[in-house]
Design a protein around this motif. Sequence first.
Motif, short mmCIF file in Angstrom:
data_model
loop_
_atom_site.label_atom_id
_atom_site.label_comp_id
_atom_site.label_asym_id
_atom_site.label_seq_id
_atom_site.Cartn_x
_atom_site.Cartn_y
_atom_site.Cartn_z
N LEU A 118 -4.06 1.18 -1.40
CA LEU A 118 -4.00 0.76 -2.93
C LEU A 118 -5.22 1.50 -3.70
O LEU A 118 -4.84 1.95 -4.79
CB LEU A 118 -3.96 -0.47 -2.58
CG LEU A 118 -2.63 -1.33 -2.16
CD1 LEU A 118 -3.21 -2.69 -1.87
CD2 LEU A 118 -1.76 -1.37 -2.94
N LEU A 119 -6.13 1.62 -3.18
CA LEU A 119 -7.24 2.34 -3.97
C LEU A 119 -7.03 3.65 -4.47
O LEU A 119 -7.24 3.90 -5.43
CB LEU A 119 -8.73 1.83 -3.29
CG LEU A 119 -9.29 0.84 -3.40
CD1 LEU A 119 -10.59 0.70 -2.44
CD2 LEU A 119 -9.85 0.49 -4.96
N THR A 120 -6.51 4.41 -3.35
CA THR A 120 -6.32 5.81 -3.41
C THR A 120 -5.21 6.07 -4.72
O THR A 120 -5.39 6.81 -5.65
CB THR A 120 -5.56 6.40 -2.18
OG1 THR A 120 -6.70 6.32 -1.38
CG2 THR A 120 -5.36 7.90 -2.38
N GLY A 121 -4.05 4.95 -4.72
CA GLY A 121 -3.19 5.10 -5.60
C GLY A 121 -3.44 4.71 -6.70
O GLY A 121 -3.34 5.53 -7.99
N VAL A 122 -4.45 3.64 -6.91
CA VAL A 122 -4.99 3.45 -8.29
C VAL A 122 -5.77 4.28 -8.89
O VAL A 122 -5.60 4.62 -10.14
CB VAL A 122 -5.97 2.01 -8.02
CG1 VAL A 122 -6.57 1.67 -9.42
CG2 VAL A 122 -5.03 0.77 -7.85
N PHE A 123 -6.73 5.03 -8.06
CA PHE A 123 -7.60 6.09 -8.68
C PHE A 123 -6.61 7.22 -8.96
O PHE A 123 -7.13 7.93 -9.99
CB PHE A 123 -8.74 6.45 -7.66
CG PHE A 123 -9.84 5.16 -7.77
CD1 PHE A 123 -10.51 4.97 -9.01
CD2 PHE A 123 -10.17 4.47 -6.42
CE1 PHE A 123 -11.54 3.99 -9.14
CE2 PHE A 123 -11.02 3.60 -6.89
CZ PHE A 123 -11.74 3.19 -7.87
N TYR A 124 -5.56 7.51 -8.29
CA TYR A 124 -4.95 8.83 -8.50
C TYR A 124 -3.91 8.55 -9.87
O TYR A 124 -4.08 9.56 -10.66
CB TYR A 124 -3.71 9.20 -7.69
CG TYR A 124 -3.00 10.33 -7.54
CD1 TYR A 124 -3.89 11.37 -7.34
CD2 TYR A 124 -1.79 10.60 -8.14
CE1 TYR A 124 -3.44 12.91 -7.42
CE2 TYR A 124 -1.22 11.79 -8.43
CZ TYR A 124 -2.03 12.90 -8.12
OH TYR A 124 -1.48 13.85 -8.27
N ILE A 125 -3.46 7.27 -10.11
CA ILE A 125 -2.91 6.90 -11.09
C ILE A 125 -3.95 7.21 -12.61
O ILE A 125 -3.66 7.76 -13.55
CB ILE A 125 -2.49 5.57 -11.31
CG1 ILE A 125 -1.08 5.40 -10.46
CG2 ILE A 125 -1.99 5.29 -12.71
CD1 ILE A 125 -0.74 4.14 -10.10
N GLY A 168 0.65 -1.25 0.01
CA GLY A 168 -0.04 0.07 0.01
C GLY A 168 0.81 1.24 0.04
O GLY A 168 0.65 2.13 -0.83
N PRO A 169 1.80 1.34 0.91
CA PRO A 169 2.55 2.67 0.97
C PRO A 169 3.39 2.91 -0.05
O PRO A 169 3.23 4.14 -0.82
CB PRO A 169 3.41 2.55 2.10
CG PRO A 169 2.59 1.51 3.26
CD PRO A 169 2.02 0.84 2.06
N PRO A 170 4.21 2.01 -0.75
CA PRO A 170 4.87 2.58 -2.05
C PRO A 170 4.08 2.68 -3.12
O PRO A 170 4.40 3.39 -4.14
CB PRO A 170 5.78 1.47 -2.23
CG PRO A 170 5.14 0.01 -1.66
CD PRO A 170 4.30 0.62 -0.41
N LEU A 171 2.82 1.82 -3.37
CA LEU A 171 2.00 2.18 -4.66
C LEU A 171 1.40 3.66 -4.48
O LEU A 171 1.34 4.33 -5.50
CB LEU A 171 0.72 1.23 -4.75
CG LEU A 171 0.12 1.48 -5.95
CD1 LEU A 171 0.74 1.11 -7.08
CD2 LEU A 171 -1.28 0.71 -5.86
N LEU A 172 0.96 3.93 -3.18
CA LEU A 172 0.28 5.25 -3.12
C LEU A 172 1.56 6.22 -3.33
O LEU A 172 1.19 7.39 -4.19
CB LEU A 172 -0.12 5.53 -1.63
CG LEU A 172 -0.48 6.94 -1.30
CD1 LEU A 172 -1.65 7.55 -2.27
CD2 LEU A 172 -0.99 7.16 0.04
N LEU A 173 2.68 5.98 -2.89
CA LEU A 173 3.99 6.99 -2.95
C LEU A 173 4.00 7.19 -4.46
O LEU A 173 4.43 8.18 -5.25
CB LEU A 173 5.13 6.70 -2.44
CG LEU A 173 4.96 6.89 -1.01
CD1 LEU A 173 6.22 6.31 -0.18
CD2 LEU A 173 4.77 8.35 -0.30
N TYR A 174 4.19 5.97 -5.28
CA TYR A 174 4.48 5.90 -6.93
C TYR A 174 3.41 6.86 -7.26
O TYR A 174 3.56 7.28 -8.45
CB TYR A 174 4.42 4.31 -7.19
CG TYR A 174 4.42 4.38 -8.84
CD1 TYR A 174 5.56 4.55 -9.51
CD2 TYR A 174 3.22 4.23 -9.44
CE1 TYR A 174 5.73 4.45 -10.89
CE2 TYR A 174 3.41 3.89 -10.75
CZ TYR A 174 4.62 4.18 -11.42
OH TYR A 174 4.50 4.13 -12.79
#
Length: 183
Positions: free
Chosen positions: A131-138, A53-59
């Motif tokens: 993870l969801l936040t990261g995916v939706f931001y991407i 979760g943390p690195p995907l969000l950061l990425y």
Amino acid sequence: RLYGATRQVVAFTWFAAAVGMWTLFEMIQLAATDFQLAFLSYQFAQIGAWNTGPPLLLYALTTGPAKRWVTQTFGGILVLAVLPLFVLVFVAPTDVLFVDPHLVPFGNFSVISHGNRPIYTVYLLWNQLLLLTGVFYILSQTIRNQSVDRNQAVLLTVSVFVPLSVSIGETVGVIQAPGTIFT
């Protein structure tokens, strides 16, 4: 930095390493026939899983204007939020995280099956939220930002979102996993 170790590269490498660790130890757990080895492998797999979760969000944040949030401090806060779990999974897993872990046959394999204590469920939901936040931001940056590679964004989004959806379904009880984690 000399060879391009940008915040984006570091975050993605961290994410890929976490997924690799998770996968490696899940494979060992599946192949183990002894409960002690299977459970130890499962514990290490949790470390990998909890580090997705943390690195995907950061990425994800590095793909748009929110990249100003990708700092050592913010990354450290995300890690510190789950650091107690890294200790508890080895020190007191059945007291704090898991209910009745046991080995269950699953086809040609054996897997660890357990109930979830509330803190474990909260952690799962927290990691899934990251993870969801990261995916939706991407996805949002793929639509808004022409410099984001669409093929990479779609591949990463699908490869994260599909297993994440299954994981969320398992966590909230919509999907019943017969002795294994479908993710």
